[in-house]
Design a protein around this motif. Structure first.
Motif, PDB file in Angstrom:
ATOM      1  N   ASN A 153       0.852  -1.176   0.000  1.00 54.37           N
ATOM      2  CA  ASN A 153       0.000   0.000   0.000  1.00 54.37           C
ATOM      3  C   ASN A 153       0.897   1.239   0.000  1.00 54.37           C
ATOM      4  O   ASN A 153       1.264   1.744   1.056  1.00 54.37           O
ATOM      5  N   VAL A 154       1.278   1.686  -1.198  1.00 51.32           N
ATOM      6  CA  VAL A 154       2.173   2.843  -1.281  1.00 51.32           C
ATOM      7  C   VAL A 154       1.458   4.130  -0.886  1.00 51.32           C
ATOM      8  O   VAL A 154       2.105   5.085  -0.454  1.00 51.32           O
ATOM      9  N   GLU A 155       0.134   4.174  -1.012  1.00 52.89           N
ATOM     10  CA  GLU A 155      -0.611   5.360  -0.597  1.00 52.89           C
ATOM     11  C   GLU A 155      -0.480   5.595   0.905  1.00 52.89           C
ATOM     12  O   GLU A 155      -0.375   6.717   1.359  1.00 52.89           O
ATOM     13  N   GLU A 156      -0.491   4.498   1.677  1.00 53.18           N
ATOM     14  CA  GLU A 156      -0.385   4.615   3.135  1.00 53.18           C
ATOM     15  C   GLU A 156       0.998   4.223   3.641  1.00 53.18           C
ATOM     16  O   GLU A 156       1.215   4.121   4.849  1.00 53.18           O
ATOM     17  N   ASN A 157       1.935   3.989   2.722  1.00 51.13           N
ATOM     18  CA  ASN A 157       3.347   3.803   3.035  1.00 51.13           C
ATOM     19  C   ASN A 157       3.659   2.553   3.868  1.00 51.13           C
ATOM     20  O   ASN A 157       4.473   2.597   4.780  1.00 51.13           O
ATOM     21  N   PHE A 158       3.016   1.417   3.530  1.00 52.86           N
ATOM     22  CA  PHE A 158       3.355   0.182   4.237  1.00 52.86           C
ATOM     23  C   PHE A 158       3.297  -1.022   3.309  1.00 52.86           C
ATOM     24  O   PHE A 158       2.664  -1.004   2.258  1.00 52.86           O
ATOM     25  N   VAL A 159       3.990  -2.064   3.750  1.00 51.66           N
ATOM     26  CA  VAL A 159       4.019  -3.351   3.067  1.00 51.66           C
ATOM     27  C   VAL A 159       3.841  -4.422   4.124  1.00 51.66           C
ATOM     28  O   VAL A 159       4.404  -4.324   5.214  1.00 51.66           O
ATOM     29  N   LYS A 160       3.049  -5.444   3.811  1.00 49.98           N
ATOM     30  CA  LYS A 160       2.907  -6.596   4.707  1.00 49.98           C
ATOM     31  C   LYS A 160       3.523  -7.806   4.024  1.00 49.98           C
ATOM     32  O   LYS A 160       3.256  -8.058   2.851  1.00 49.98           O
ATOM     33  N   ILE A 161       4.358  -8.519   4.796  1.00 53.45           N
ATOM     34  CA  ILE A 161       5.036  -9.689   4.238  1.00 53.45           C
ATOM     35  C   ILE A 161       4.824 -10.907   5.132  1.00 53.45           C
ATOM     36  O   ILE A 161       4.460 -10.789   6.304  1.00 53.45           O
ATOM     37  N   ARG A 162       5.051 -12.055   4.569  1.00 51.71           N
ATOM     38  CA  ARG A 162       5.118 -13.306   5.296  1.00 51.71           C
ATOM     39  C   ARG A 162       6.523 -13.845   4.995  1.00 51.71           C
ATOM     40  O   ARG A 162       6.737 -14.492   3.975  1.00 51.71           O
ATOM     41  N   PRO A 163       7.501 -13.511   5.872  1.00 52.17           N
ATOM     42  CA  PRO A 163       8.902 -13.811   5.550  1.00 52.17           C
ATOM     43  C   PRO A 163       9.192 -15.308   5.480  1.00 52.17           C
ATOM     44  O   PRO A 163       8.590 -16.105   6.193  1.00 52.17           O
ATOM     45  N   MET A 164      10.121 -15.629   4.594  1.00 51.13           N
ATOM     46  CA  MET A 164      10.594 -17.010   4.508  1.00 51.13           C
ATOM     47  C   MET A 164      11.436 -17.306   5.741  1.00 51.13           C
ATOM     48  O   MET A 164      12.062 -16.407   6.318  1.00 51.13           O
TER      49      MET A 164
END
Length: 172
Positions: A153-164
């Protein structure tokens, strides 16, 4: 963070004697630039110029700008940055500009834990690799693949990940 104007590339020289410029593009492919009829000399969009011709030439872009009609006119533009209006870019779903990803805060999609911020992006061919820098200046590398990147979500400046497993020190 989503920006209104993004860097297209830098003017690195001239081509011929009729005012064409050579642009080193920051985009994945020089073909991307062909879709823009207007470019800007500033990141706020105050200095616009019409593009009258544009074509890829190897790994650079050859561009003809309105009122740039001689090699002398073109030479004066050398080393200037060219910008595009974000709204004029037609990106496929699931793609972002690197410039917009830099600075996004990265969270765990399941726990909400903050891992840090995206500090760089390295294209590798198969997929991009995102550099995440935490508050202690530790850098972690994650592949930008759908199994890892859950939401951007570049509009709200975040990324959600599920790390390896093994990417972060305390990974399970």
């Amino acid at each position: 963070m989503k920006k209104d104007y993004l860097e297209l590339g830098q003017i690195v020289g001239t081509h011929g004697i009729k005012g064409e410029i050579r642009v080193n593009p920051w985009c994945d492919s020089p073909d991307f630039a062909k879709g823009f009829k207007t470019v800007y000399f500033d990141k706020k969009g105050n200095q616009s110029v019409k593009v009258t011709a544009c074509r890829p030439h190897g790994n650079v872009i050859l561009m003809k700008l309105e009122n740039v009609n001689s090699i002398n006119d073109a030479e004066k533009l050398k080393n200037r940055m060219l910008y595009i209006k974000r709204d004029d870019a037609n990106l496929p779903d699931g793609t972002w500009f690197i410039e917009e990803l830099i600075g996004c805060t990265v969270f765990d999609a399941d726990t909400g834990k903050e891992y840090g911020k995206i500090s760089d992006v390295s294209p590798t061919g198969a997929n991009d690799v995102w550099h995440i820098t935490d508050a202690n200046s530790n850098e972690y590398l994650i592949p930008s693949i759908k199994e890892v990147v859950i939401e951007v979500n570049v509009e709200e400046n975040f990324v959600k990940i599920r790390p390896m497993k093994g990417i972060f020190d305390n990974a399970d």
